[in-house]
Scaffold this motif. Sequence first.
Motif, PDB file in Angstrom:
ATOM      1  N   LEU A   3       0.815  -1.212   0.000  1.00  0.00           N
ATOM      2  CA  LEU A   3       0.000   0.000   0.000  1.00  0.00           C
ATOM      3  C   LEU A   3       0.849   1.262   0.000  1.00  0.00           C
ATOM      4  N   GLY A   4       2.102   1.136   0.409  1.00  0.00           N
ATOM      5  CA  GLY A   4       2.981   2.300   0.368  1.00  0.00           C
ATOM      6  C   GLY A   4       3.174   2.833  -1.042  1.00  0.00           C
ATOM      7  N   ASN A   5       3.080   1.957  -2.034  1.00  0.00           N
ATOM      8  CA  ASN A   5       3.186   2.413  -3.424  1.00  0.00           C
ATOM      9  C   ASN A   5       2.026   3.342  -3.789  1.00  0.00           C
ATOM     10  N   TYR A   6       0.836   3.019  -3.267  1.00  0.00           N
ATOM     11  CA  TYR A   6      -0.315   3.894  -3.515  1.00  0.00           C
ATOM     12  C   TYR A   6      -0.102   5.260  -2.882  1.00  0.00           C
ATOM     13  N   ARG A   7       0.453   5.282  -1.672  1.00  0.00           N
ATOM     14  CA  ARG A   7       0.732   6.552  -1.015  1.00  0.00           C
ATOM     15  C   ARG A   7       1.773   7.352  -1.803  1.00  0.00           C
ATOM     16  N   ASP A   8       2.820   6.678  -2.245  1.00  0.00           N
ATOM     17  CA  ASP A   8       3.889   7.373  -2.971  1.00  0.00           C
ATOM     18  C   ASP A   8       3.393   7.959  -4.285  1.00  0.00           C
ATOM     19  N   VAL A   9       2.509   7.240  -4.966  1.00  0.00           N
ATOM     20  CA  VAL A   9       2.038   7.692  -6.273  1.00  0.00           C
ATOM     21  C   VAL A   9       0.924   8.722  -6.146  1.00  0.00           C
ATOM     22  N   LEU A  10      -0.078   8.423  -5.321  1.00  0.00           N
ATOM     23  CA  LEU A  10      -1.257   9.288  -5.247  1.00  0.00           C
ATOM     24  C   LEU A  10      -0.981  10.613  -4.548  1.00  0.00           C
ATOM     25  N   PHE A  11       0.026  10.671  -3.690  1.00  0.00           N
ATOM     26  CA  PHE A  11       0.368  11.919  -3.022  1.00  0.00           C
ATOM     27  C   PHE A  11       1.566  12.603  -3.663  1.00  0.00           C
ATOM     28  N   ASP A  12       1.900  12.162  -4.855  1.00  0.00           N
ATOM     29  CA  ASP A  12       2.982  12.780  -5.616  1.00  0.00           C
ATOM     30  C   ASP A  12       2.379  13.803  -6.573  1.00  0.00           C
ATOM     31  N   GLY A  13       2.844  15.045  -6.494  1.00  0.00           N
ATOM     32  CA  GLY A  13       2.308  16.080  -7.372  1.00  0.00           C
ATOM     33  C   GLY A  13       2.515  15.769  -8.842  1.00  0.00           C
ATOM     34  N   ALA A  14       3.582  15.035  -9.161  1.00  0.00           N
ATOM     35  CA  ALA A  14       3.846  14.687 -10.557  1.00  0.00           C
ATOM     36  C   ALA A  14       2.737  13.812 -11.129  1.00  0.00           C
ATOM     37  N   THR A  15       2.119  12.996 -10.276  1.00  0.00           N
ATOM     38  CA  THR A  15       1.044  12.120 -10.752  1.00  0.00           C
ATOM     39  C   THR A  15      -0.124  12.934 -11.277  1.00  0.00           C
ATOM     40  N   HIS A  17      -0.004  15.990 -12.263  1.00  0.00           N
ATOM     41  CA  HIS A  17       0.439  16.649 -13.493  1.00  0.00           C
ATOM     42  C   HIS A  17       0.265  15.705 -14.672  1.00  0.00           C
ATOM     43  N   ASN A  18       0.577  14.413 -14.478  1.00  0.00           N
ATOM     44  CA  ASN A  18       0.379  13.425 -15.534  1.00  0.00           C
ATOM     45  C   ASN A  18      -1.094  13.285 -15.888  1.00  0.00           C
ATOM     46  N   VAL A  19      -1.963  13.330 -14.877  1.00  0.00           N
ATOM     47  CA  VAL A  19      -3.406  13.265 -15.131  1.00  0.00           C
ATOM     48  C   VAL A  19      -3.844  14.469 -15.966  1.00  0.00           C
ATOM     49  N   TYR A  20      -3.333  15.644 -15.619  1.00  0.00           N
ATOM     50  CA  TYR A  20      -3.665  16.860 -16.372  1.00  0.00           C
ATOM     51  C   TYR A  20      -3.191  16.756 -17.823  1.00  0.00           C
ATOM     52  N   VAL A  21      -1.956  16.305 -18.018  1.00  0.00           N
ATOM     53  CA  VAL A  21      -1.425  16.159 -19.376  1.00  0.00           C
ATOM     54  C   VAL A  21      -2.250  15.141 -20.160  1.00  0.00           C
ATOM     55  N   SER A  22      -2.626  14.040 -19.511  1.00  0.00           N
ATOM     56  CA  SER A  22      -3.440  13.025 -20.179  1.00  0.00           C
ATOM     57  C   SER A  22      -4.792  13.588 -20.600  1.00  0.00           C
ATOM     58  N   LEU A 198      -0.138   9.524 -18.309  1.00  0.00           N
ATOM     59  CA  LEU A 198      -0.106   8.417 -17.358  1.00  0.00           C
ATOM     60  C   LEU A 198       0.493   7.156 -17.987  1.00  0.00           C
ATOM     61  N   GLY A 199       0.227   6.945 -19.271  1.00  0.00           N
ATOM     62  CA  GLY A 199       0.809   5.794 -19.939  1.00  0.00           C
ATOM     63  C   GLY A 199       2.327   5.864 -19.986  1.00  0.00           C
ATOM     64  N   LEU A 200       2.866   7.040 -20.302  1.00  0.00           N
ATOM     65  CA  LEU A 200       4.321   7.227 -20.290  1.00  0.00           C
ATOM     66  C   LEU A 200       4.868   7.116 -18.879  1.00  0.00           C
ATOM     67  N   ARG A 201       4.121   7.610 -17.893  1.00  0.00           N
ATOM     68  CA  ARG A 201       4.570   7.526 -16.500  1.00  0.00           C
ATOM     69  C   ARG A 201       4.693   6.065 -16.068  1.00  0.00           C
ATOM     70  N   ALA A 202       3.714   5.253 -16.428  1.00  0.00           N
ATOM     71  CA  ALA A 202       3.772   3.828 -16.073  1.00  0.00           C
ATOM     72  C   ALA A 202       4.977   3.163 -16.716  1.00  0.00           C
ATOM     73  N   TYR A 203       5.236   3.488 -17.976  1.00  0.00           N
ATOM     74  CA  TYR A 203       6.384   2.906 -18.658  1.00  0.00           C
ATOM     75  C   TYR A 203       7.693   3.335 -17.999  1.00  0.00           C
ATOM     76  N   ASN A 204       7.824   4.619 -17.706  1.00  0.00           N
ATOM     77  CA  ASN A 204       9.060   5.117 -17.101  1.00  0.00           C
ATOM     78  C   ASN A 204       9.292   4.521 -15.717  1.00  0.00           C
ATOM     79  N   GLU A 205       8.215   4.418 -14.940  1.00  0.00           N
ATOM     80  CA  GLU A 205       8.362   3.834 -13.605  1.00  0.00           C
ATOM     81  C   GLU A 205       8.826   2.381 -13.699  1.00  0.00           C
ATOM     82  N   ALA A 206       8.310   1.653 -14.687  1.00  0.00           N
ATOM     83  CA  ALA A 206       8.608   0.226 -14.794  1.00  0.00           C
ATOM     84  C   ALA A 206       9.957  -0.052 -15.433  1.00  0.00           C
ATOM     85  N   PHE A 207      10.261   0.658 -16.528  1.00  0.00           N
ATOM     86  CA  PHE A 207      11.416   0.266 -17.337  1.00  0.00           C
ATOM     87  C   PHE A 207      12.563   1.276 -17.325  1.00  0.00           C
TER      88      PHE A 207
END
Length: 242
Positions: A3-15, A17-22, A198-207
């Motif tokens: 669940l810490g991953n949810y906290r790190d992602v959902l409380f990150d301002g960059a996330t 920003h990614n939603v806005y760009v999407s 968000l699609g690019l964010r998922a890719y960058n986080e993973a790879f």
Amino acid sequence: FGLGNYRDVLFDGATWHNVYVSAVYTIGSIAPAFVIGLGTALLLNRVFPLRRWLRSLMLLPWAVPGVMVSIMFLWMFDASFGVVNYALRTLGLVTTDIAWYTTESTALFAVIVPTIWKSYPFFTLTLLAAMQSIPVNLYEAAKVDGAGAWARFWQITWPGIRGPATLALVLNGLWAFREFDIIYATTAGGPAQATETLGLRAYNEAFSFFYMGRASVVGVLMLAIAVLFVFVARKQLRKEFF
């Protein structure tokens, strides 16, 4: 972890920003593509010479792979040799070349344009098929009653294509929301995350950073937004089809 991953992602301002760009990318590409597709469908629904050839040319962008589209527009928007800068200089609209894909204020626009070019043929095909299913005698009766072109469109054409148009908007909205290849091949989410959806964010986080947990959370967030979008559109879809 967990669940810490949810906290790190959902409380990150960059996330967010990614939603806005999407959101900007999805709306900014789908709305113009729909208008262009509607216009071309209305044109191709008329009888004129070489209509079959023009229909094939207008539908061609839909068959071109996204990476090839990206290469084409990278050359067109090239800062030094691109035809876009040349045309703008010729018209006197700019005095210096614009680095479209490496400037934060223009990069998102530069990835939206090729998406529009690739997306509009789907609207053209869907709306044209719907228009050709409308009985011709409705238009003939409207002409006898003195209805103009604008009135015939709103009273006959639009009600006849509204259902397919709604479905096409929903499908293309979902496709644009998860678009990856055009953005990655042109900017890879840059500069300074100006085009990182968000699609690019998922890719960058993973790879790129190898945070598979965070990438999974971004994927879950994308799924939640897509479900919300479909839920909002459900009322109109049920009205048109059920």
